[in-house]
Design an enzyme around this catalytic site. Sequence first.
Site, PDB file in Angstrom:
ATOM      1  N   VAL A 134       0.828  -1.232   0.000  1.00 26.03           N
ATOM      2  CA  VAL A 134       0.000   0.000   0.000  1.00 26.03           C
ATOM      3  C   VAL A 134       0.851   1.265   0.000  1.00 26.03           C
ATOM      4  O   VAL A 134       0.316   2.352  -0.199  1.00 26.03           O
ATOM      5  CB  VAL A 134      -0.996   0.102   1.182  1.00 26.03           C
ATOM      6  N   LYS A 135       2.148   1.144   0.213  1.00 24.39           N
ATOM      7  CA  LYS A 135       3.000   2.332   0.271  1.00 24.39           C
ATOM      8  C   LYS A 135       3.330   2.823  -1.145  1.00 24.39           C
ATOM      9  O   LYS A 135       2.830   2.282  -2.124  1.00 24.39           O
ATOM     10  CB  LYS A 135       4.252   2.031   1.093  1.00 24.39           C
ATOM     11  N   ILE A 136       4.191   3.823  -1.241  1.00 24.03           N
ATOM     12  CA  ILE A 136       4.437   4.490  -2.528  1.00 24.03           C
ATOM     13  C   ILE A 136       5.041   3.542  -3.567  1.00 24.03           C
ATOM     14  O   ILE A 136       4.702   3.593  -4.746  1.00 24.03           O
ATOM     15  CB  ILE A 136       5.393   5.698  -2.309  1.00 24.03           C
TER      16      ILE A 136
END
Length: 388
Positions: free
Chosen positions: A187-189
């Site tokens: 879900v992070k960049i």
Amino acid sequence: MIPYGRQSISEDDIAAVVDVLRSDWLTQGPYIARFEQALAAYCGVRHGVAVASATAALHSACLALGVGDGDLVWTSPNTFLASANCARYCGADIDFVDIDTATYNMSVDALAAKLVKARATGRLPKVIIAVHFAGQCCDMRAIHALAQQYGVKLIEDASHALGADYLGGKVGNCRYSEMTVFSFHPVKILTTGEGGMVTTNDSTLQQSLMRLRSHGMRRDPAALEQQDQGAWYYEQHELGYNYRLTDIQAALGLSQLRRLDLFIARRRALAARYDALLAGLPLVTPFQAAGGESAWHLYVIWIKPDSGRMLAAQRREVFDSLRRQGIGANVHYFPVPLQPYYRERGFYAGQFPHAERYYQGAISLPLYYSLSEAQQDQVVAALQKALS
Ligand SMILES: *Cc1c(COP(=O)(O)O)cnc(C)c1O
């Protein structure tokens, strides 16, 4: 359901992983150093040390700064569990500094006041972990000035903030800290499946982090007590872990890194579009501090309190309506000190009033690279309906 976040995997990413699977090295091969160097170059920092997760990165960073039994670490109450748990892994105590009501990051005023009190009672923290919530950099220049004044070391938890800008540099350049931590959770960049990185300009810390991720092993002949054993020989002088990233993951990370600027540009464009589309609704949209630009891991709205109603109930209604309409909204974060584990250790409701009030009204809207404008319009329409 439109999720609040998701990864973007290209054919190039898949090919990069397949190449590693056909090669001689699945772990501790050439991709780790390539990924570390490329990410360090992107951030404008000397070293990157790739590890198994941001949680492992936070734990290693605390250990590298000598955090141990009886020490004290401070962080933000508005963060993921790992920013606090890392201190506990080291046997240290954790405490929290309340947030700024505009940025939802650690408040510099609250920090300054808490440091004055801590000096008076003789219990200053050894390390402060500043969390760049939602992708917006904390006021690191001011936090660093306070840390210098009180002799405290700084770790930046930039799990949300890879690609963010701050005072003319990239977050992760460690201009105002000893180390910065990144997460590569999907879900992070940017993602490697699971994974993390610590960046630093200090080569002693880099060496320490590299030993900690591999059981505390040393092979450099100059560092060995017994130098005549042979080429197979290694020594352990300290307790380390298996916190390594695999080459499979590093190849994925390196391939993803080529699109990082695209990821950030898209997130920024979508955030600006949310700002415009949500204007006029009874919401507080994200505040952007001067001197930087967020990486937009999260787009957080805050429900404006309706007089005579409980904010938490209002938020619940809006959230449930969004979910019913197929919008995978989320909430970041339930204040960490109010988790049962931390309540058992003495924290209580009312202690961090700004973080608690923020939590009652917060909702994270879907935001990720491949979110289309049509999907974003659907989110906005659902939100208008939920608020009406
Ligand atoms: C995601 C996250 C972490 C933990 O990251 P992992 O890579 O899943 O271990 C730590 N801190 C913050 C603020 C995060 O959002």
